[in-house]
Design an enzyme around this catalytic site. Structure first.
Site, PDB file in Angstrom:
ATOM      1  N   TYR A  15       0.972  -0.805  -0.153  1.00  0.00           N
ATOM      2  CA  TYR A  15      -0.299  -0.257   0.222  1.00  0.00           C
ATOM      3  C   TYR A  15       0.302   1.153  -0.200  1.00  0.00           C
ATOM      4  CZ  TYR A  15      -2.578  -3.292   1.750  1.00  0.00           C
ATOM      5  OH  TYR A  15      -3.565  -5.299   1.710  1.00  0.00           O
ATOM      6  N   TYR A 140     -14.074  -7.349   4.294  1.00  0.00           N
ATOM      7  CA  TYR A 140     -12.581  -7.252   3.645  1.00  0.00           C
ATOM      8  C   TYR A 140     -11.728  -9.028   3.482  1.00  0.00           C
ATOM      9  CZ  TYR A 140      -6.820  -7.256   2.364  1.00  0.00           C
ATOM     10  OH  TYR A 140      -5.320  -7.225   2.613  1.00  0.00           O
ATOM     11  N   ASP A 240     -14.878 -16.410   6.606  1.00  0.00           N
ATOM     12  CA  ASP A 240     -13.724 -15.979   5.930  1.00  0.00           C
ATOM     13  C   ASP A 240     -12.718 -16.022   7.469  1.00  0.00           C
ATOM     14  OD1 ASP A 240     -11.498 -14.770   5.786  1.00  0.00           O
ATOM     15  OD2 ASP A 240     -11.546 -13.579   4.214  1.00  0.00           O
ATOM     16  N   LYS A 269      -3.144 -16.786   7.810  1.00  0.00           N
ATOM     17  CA  LYS A 269      -2.123 -15.612   8.957  1.00  0.00           C
ATOM     18  C   LYS A 269      -1.928 -16.553   9.764  1.00  0.00           C
ATOM     19  CE  LYS A 269      -3.955 -11.054   7.715  1.00  0.00           C
ATOM     20  NZ  LYS A 269      -5.279 -10.629   6.731  1.00  0.00           N
TER      21      LYS A 269
HETATM   22  C1  LIG Z   1      -5.820 -11.030   5.796  1.00  0.00           C
HETATM   23  C2  LIG Z   1      -7.171 -11.642   5.411  1.00  0.00           C
HETATM   24  C3  LIG Z   1      -6.988 -12.405   4.178  1.00  0.00           C
HETATM   25  C4  LIG Z   1      -5.815 -11.667   3.123  1.00  0.00           C
HETATM   26  O1  LIG Z   1      -5.371 -12.581   3.770  1.00  0.00           O
HETATM   27  P1  LIG Z   1      -3.355 -12.224   2.824  1.00  0.00           P
HETATM   28  O2  LIG Z   1      -2.792 -13.808   3.191  1.00  0.00           O
HETATM   29  O3  LIG Z   1      -2.590 -11.334   2.804  1.00  0.00           O
HETATM   30  O4  LIG Z   1      -3.429 -12.713   1.747  1.00  0.00           O
HETATM   31  C5  LIG Z   1      -7.964 -12.485   3.732  1.00  0.00           C
HETATM   32  N1  LIG Z   1      -9.278 -11.871   4.527  1.00  0.00           N
HETATM   33  C6  LIG Z   1      -9.166 -11.415   5.854  1.00  0.00           C
HETATM   34  C7  LIG Z   1     -10.259 -11.908   6.800  1.00  0.00           C
HETATM   35  C8  LIG Z   1      -8.046 -11.336   6.185  1.00  0.00           C
HETATM   36  O5  LIG Z   1      -7.952 -11.147   7.596  1.00  0.00           O
END
Ligand SMILES: *Cc1c(COP(=O)(O)O)cnc(C)c1O
Length: 421
Positions: A15, A140, A240, A269
Site C-alpha cells: 500500500y 475485507y 473467512d 495468518k
Molecule cells: C488478511 C486477510 C485476507 C488476505 O490474506 P493474505 O494472506 O494477506 O492474502 C483475507 N481475509 C481476511 C479476513 C484477512 O484478514
C-alpha cells in the site's frame, strides 16, 4: 549501496509508492514479542505481524520443526504426490473445524479465490448458473481480484479497478457491538436473499470481527441468521476466518460464538504461527462430493507451492503448541487487560469509540488524519503499531507479558493525548 538504500530505491512496500512516502523501519531481528531495529532500539510488537505471530517470534519449538523438515524435504510439488506433513495438517484442520475437505494453498487471498471458485463449481454441479456473491459492507477478504470484488465497495479499491472487478451484491453490515441488536440488518439481509437468491452462489463474511475493513465487532445472532438463510436458499456460507481463526476472538474459530458450521472456511495468518506463507480452504463433505460427482468433476486450482512441506510442518507444530498451551485463558486475560486499559481512552476528545474482543483492542478516532502521527509517537516510545484511517488498534501474541500489553495500550492513549494539546 547498503541494504537500506537498496530498499529505498528498488523495493515496493505494501500500500505504498516507490520511493515510499512514509517512514520504513529497518528491522534486524525479532524475539518473543520484541522487534529490534538497526539502531539497537527495541519495540514491543502490538501487531503480531498482521494477526499471524500468535506465539511470538523465534519460538524454539517452531524453529525446531522447520529445521527438522528442511533436512527431510523442503518442497515437493503436490500434483499427484502426497506427503506426511500435509496429511497430518489436513487431519488437524478437519478435527478442529469439523469440516471435511482441505485445500492447502499459499496465501489468504488465494484461499478466498479458491473458495469463490469452489462455490461457483458447486452450484454449477447442481445445474445452477449462479455467478454472484453476497458480501457485507465493510468486508475485507484480500487483495487479489476475486477477493477484492467481495471487499467493501466504498473503502476498498473498487474505484481504482472499476469495471474490471466482478459485480457482487452487498448487504448492510451488522451494527457495531457484540451485544448490539442487529434485527434491522437481519431484515435487510432477508430481503437480499429473497430478491437475489437465484444469482447468488455463496454468502461470504468474516465471522464476529470484520478486520481490515473497519475492525468491527458484531453480534453472533447475525451469524446464526446468516446460516439459517443460507441453508434455506441452498446458498453456501463461506466463513473467512483468516484473521479471526486460531483463537483471536477467544474461541478457536469465531463461528463457535454462534455455534454454527459454515460450508466453506478459509484460514491463513495464524495458521503457521506467523512463520511461513500458507492458507487453507476447507469445505464440508457435501461440497466436495457434489463437485467430484459432477460432470466437471475437479477443483481447477493448483498453486506451485501448494502444501509446501516446510509451511505444513511449522503449521503442525504451531497448532500442537497452541492446543497444548492454555491459550484460551491467556486470550481471556489479554481481553481483560485490553478492557481495563482502553477504558482510559473512552472520554478523550478525539476518540469516537473503543472496543475489544479476545486478543484485539481497538480505538476508533473521529478523524482519519492522525494515523501517521500516532504511529510515529508510538515507535518513538517503544511500541510497534500500524494504524489505518481512524483505527488505532493492536493484535497481540497470546504469549505477551502483561506489562508489555499494558504499555502498548498506554502508549496508544498517550499518542492520542499528545495530539489534543
Ligand atoms: C488478511 C486477510 C485476507 C488476505 O490474506 P493474505 O494472506 O494477506 O492474502 C483475507 N481475509 C481476511 C479476513 C484477512 O484478514
Amino acid at each position: 549501496m547498503n541494504w537500506l538504500e537498496i530498499d529505498k530505491e528498488y523495493v515496493w512496500h505494501p500500500y505504498n509508492s516507490l520511493p515510499s512516502k512514509t517512514k520504513i523501519l529497518p528491522v534486524t531481528s525479532t524475539h518473543k514479542t520484541s522487534i529490534f531495529l538497526q539502531s539497537g532500539e527495541e519495540l514491543i510488537d502490538g501487531m503480531s505481524s498482521w494477526w499471524s505471530a500468535i506465539h511470538g517470534y523465534n519460538n524454539p519449538v517452531l524453529n525446531e520443526a522447520l529445521k527438522k523438515q528442511v533436512e527431510i524435504m523442503p518442497h515437493i510439488m503436490f500434483g499427484g504426490i502426497a506427503h506426511e506433513q500435509a496429511s497430518l495438517l489436513s487431519k488437524k484442520l478437519v478435527d478442529l473445524t469439523k469440516l471435511h475437505s482441505v485445500f492447502l494453498c499459499d496465501s489468504g487471498s488465494v484461499s478466498v479465490e479458491v473458495a469463490l471458485k469452489t462455490a461457483i463449481l458447486y452450484q454449477k454441479a447442481k445445474g445452477l448458473k449462479k455467478y454472484k456473491f453476497l458480501a457485507l459492507e465493510n468486508a475485507y477478504h484480500g487483495d487479489t481480484l476475486g477477493a477484492m470484488s467481495v471487499c467493501d465497495p466504498q473503502n476498498s479499491m473498487h474505484s481504482i479497478y472499476g469495471s474490471y472487478l466482478s459485480e457482487n451484491i452487498f448487504t448492510k453490515a451488522p451494527a457495531l457491538g457484540f451485544k448490539t441488536d442487529c434485527s434491522e440488518e437481519i431484515k435487510i439481509l432477508e430481503n437480499n436473499f429473497e430478491k437475489h437468491h437465484n444469482e447468488i452462489a455463496a454468502f461470504i463474511l468474516e465471522p464476529i470481527v470484520q478486520g481490515a475493513g473497519g475492525m468491527r465487532i458484531y453480534n453472533p445472532q447475525y451469524l446464526k441468521k446468516a446460516r439459517e438463510l443460507c441453508t434455506k436458499y441452498d446458498i453456501l456460507l463461506i466463513a473467512d476466518e483468516i484473521a479471526t481463526g486460531f483463537g483471536h476472538t477467544g474461541c478457536m474459530f469465531a463461528c463457535e460464538w454462534a455455534e454454527i458450521k459454515p460450508d466453506i472456511m478459509t484460514l491463513g495468518k495464524g495458521l503457521t504461527g506467523g512463520y511461513m506463507t500458507m492458507a487453507a480452504m476447507i469445505t464440508s463433505r457435501e461440497v466436495s462430493e457434489v463437485i467430484s460427482n459432477s460432470e466437471i468433476g475437479v477443483l481447477m486450482h493448483g498453486p506451485t507451492f501448494m502444501a509446501n512441506p516446510l509451511a505444513c510442518s511449522v503449521a503442525n507444530a504451531s497448532i500442537d503448541l497452541l492446543l497444548s498451551s492454555s491459550w484460551m485463558q491467556n486470550v481471556n486475560k489479554i481481553q481483560d487487560i485490553f478492557s481495563q486499559e482502553l477504558e482510559f481512552a473512552k472520554d478523550l476528545k478525539l476518540v469516537k469509540d473503543v472496543r475489544n474482543i479476545g486478543a484485539i483492542g481497538i480505538i476508533e478516532l473521529k478523524d482519519d488524519i492522525y494515523a501517521q502521527k500516532i504511529q510515529d509517537y508510538c515507535v518513538k516510545n517503544g511500541v510497534w503499531i500500524r494504524p489505518f484511517g481512524k483505527l488505532i488498534y493492536s493484535i497481540v501474541a497470546y504469549t505477551i507479558e502483561e506489562k508489555d500489553l499494558r504499555k502498548i495500550v498506554k502508549t496508544m492513549i498517550a499518542a492520542i493525548k499528545s495530539l489534543e494539546k
